[in-house]
Design an enzyme around this catalytic site. Structure first.
Site, PDB file in Angstrom:
ATOM      1  N   HIS A 175       0.594  -1.465  -0.192  1.00 21.83           N
ATOM      2  CA  HIS A 175      -0.094   0.176  -0.259  1.00 21.83           C
ATOM      3  C   HIS A 175       1.137   1.232  -0.097  1.00 21.83           C
ATOM      4  CE1 HIS A 175      -3.788  -2.232   2.220  1.00 21.83           C
ATOM      5  NE2 HIS A 175      -3.796  -1.955   1.057  1.00 21.83           N
ATOM      6  N   CYS A 271      -1.926   2.787   8.976  1.00 22.01           N
ATOM      7  CA  CYS A 271      -3.029   2.089   8.852  1.00 22.01           C
ATOM      8  C   CYS A 271      -4.166   1.891   9.667  1.00 22.01           C
ATOM      9  CB  CYS A 271      -2.880   0.810   8.623  1.00 22.01           C
ATOM     10  SG  CYS A 271      -1.265   0.289   7.392  1.00 22.01           S
TER      11      CYS A 271
HETATM   12  N1  ARG Z   1      -3.544  -7.248   6.619  1.00 19.95           N
HETATM   13  C1  ARG Z   1      -4.357  -5.856   5.915  1.00 19.95           C
HETATM   14  C2  ARG Z   1      -4.331  -5.820   4.373  1.00 19.95           C
HETATM   15  O1  ARG Z   1      -3.245  -6.884   3.938  1.00 19.95           O
HETATM   16  C3  ARG Z   1      -3.202  -4.859   6.181  1.00 19.95           C
HETATM   17  C4  ARG Z   1      -4.023  -3.588   5.210  1.00 19.95           C
HETATM   18  C5  ARG Z   1      -2.442  -1.822   6.466  1.00 19.95           C
HETATM   19  N2  ARG Z   1      -3.021  -0.787   6.047  1.00 19.95           N
HETATM   20  C6  ARG Z   1      -3.037  -0.207   5.437  1.00 19.95           C
HETATM   21  N3  ARG Z   1      -3.391   0.852   4.942  1.00 19.95           N
HETATM   22  N4  ARG Z   1      -1.647   0.219   5.022  1.00 19.95           N
HETATM   23  O2  ARG Z   1      -5.017  -5.137   3.440  1.00 19.95           O
END
Ligand code: ARG
Length: 288
Positions: A175, A271
């Site tokens: 991300h 996050c």
């Molecule tokens: N386990 C989640 C996923 O893989 C973690 C999300 C983390 N969020 C972020 N904004 N980076 O989607």
């Protein structure tokens, strides 16, 4: 010039969701591999409460209800992208997270937002991949892992804002908010190697050298770029002395708060939050 923007005491508001049902129960990013059933929910709760306590010193926090069966709902950054009173709702790439969409939709409606959606075939993961610049009316947009590049044009139309796509090329930084963070005063903290060469060049073209804060791979792997920023305050999992010194030199106050349980799911401070007040930058500047 540099510090008056940081002195502006923003009354920011962040959306969060308690980790009552948080666990690693599937693998959709490299951080989760090997961590199924290896979490400790009471430690996760302590770490999350410490983050709430720290951010709560400088900003408001709104809570949304925790729900069973959606263990990643704690990562409210992925709810959608907010601009003014509009929000573009996420549509998760992986089926494991798609059940979260109705809860995020309900939370935005409860907070009075106009909820907009993208065409059904386009995956989009909200403020995980779409980050407002802090000095320009510009939306930085990460694609290559979770969000589809075709969202860039749609986001630009829906939110009436310029969108700068950035291509992510390292699966660990899946991300945009894992490797890139716009900060107050127009600074951008980022880990260059997470981007392809063209995107690194775009960042350098748009952000003046004295506003770029380059993060080492060691800090990036501790999720230092996954920062919550409110005014001069920065909240993150862990940063090296060198990075802390660099941020302090630009007038920031760094608060390190361990979020190791959430790293097992591939997330940290940023996050776990979604900034709900995102004024258009031109309007924000006119108000100063
Ligand atoms: N386990 C989640 C996923 O893989 C973690 C999300 C983390 N969020 C972020 N904004 N980076 O989607």
């Amino acid at each position: 010039m540099t510090n008056h923007l940081l002195d502006h005491t923003a009354e920011d508001t962040f959306l969060m969701c308690a980790p009552d049902h948080f666990e690693v129960s599937y693998v959709i990013n490299p951080w989760m591999a090997g961590n199924i059933a290896h979490g400790n929910r009471s430690v996760a709760m302590e770490q999350w409460l410490a983050l709430v306590e720290a951010i709560g010193q400088v900003a408001k926090i709104k809570m949304m209800p925790a729900m069973p069966g959606v263990p990643d709902l704690v990562f409210t950054a992925n709810a959608g992208v907010v601009l003014g009173n509009k929000v573009v709702l996420s549509r998760f790439r992986h089926v494991e997270r798609q059940a979260e969409e109705v809860y995020f939709d309900a939370a935005f409606t409860a907070h009075g937002f106009e909820v907009l959606t993208l065409p059904p075939e386009l995956p989009f993961e909200g403020a995980g991949d779409a980050l407002m610049d802090r000095s320009e009316n510009l939306l930085w947009f990460g694609h290559g892992h979770r969000s589809d590049i075709a969202c860039a044009t749609r986001l630009s139309e829906l939110l009436e804002i310029e969108v700068q796509p950035l291509k992510l090329v390292d699966a660990r930084f899946y991300h945009l908010d894992t490797c890139f963070c716009p900060l107050a005063g127009g600074y951008v903290m980022y880990f260059p190697e997470a981007f392809d060469a063209a995107s690194q060049a775009e960042i350098m073209a748009r952000v003046p050298a004295d506003k770029r804060i380059i993060v080492s791979s060691e800090d990036a792997l501790h999720f230092a770029c996954n920062t919550v920023n409110s005014g001069r305050h920065i909240f993150l999992n862990q940063a090296s002395d060198a990075l802390v010194a660099q941020l302090q030199a630009h007038g920031f106050v760094v608060h390190q708060t361990a979020l190791t349980e959430f790293l097992k799911a591939g997330g940290a401070a940023k996050c776990l939050t979604l900034k709900l007040n995102e004024p258009h930058q031109s309007a924000a500047q006119a108000a100063r």
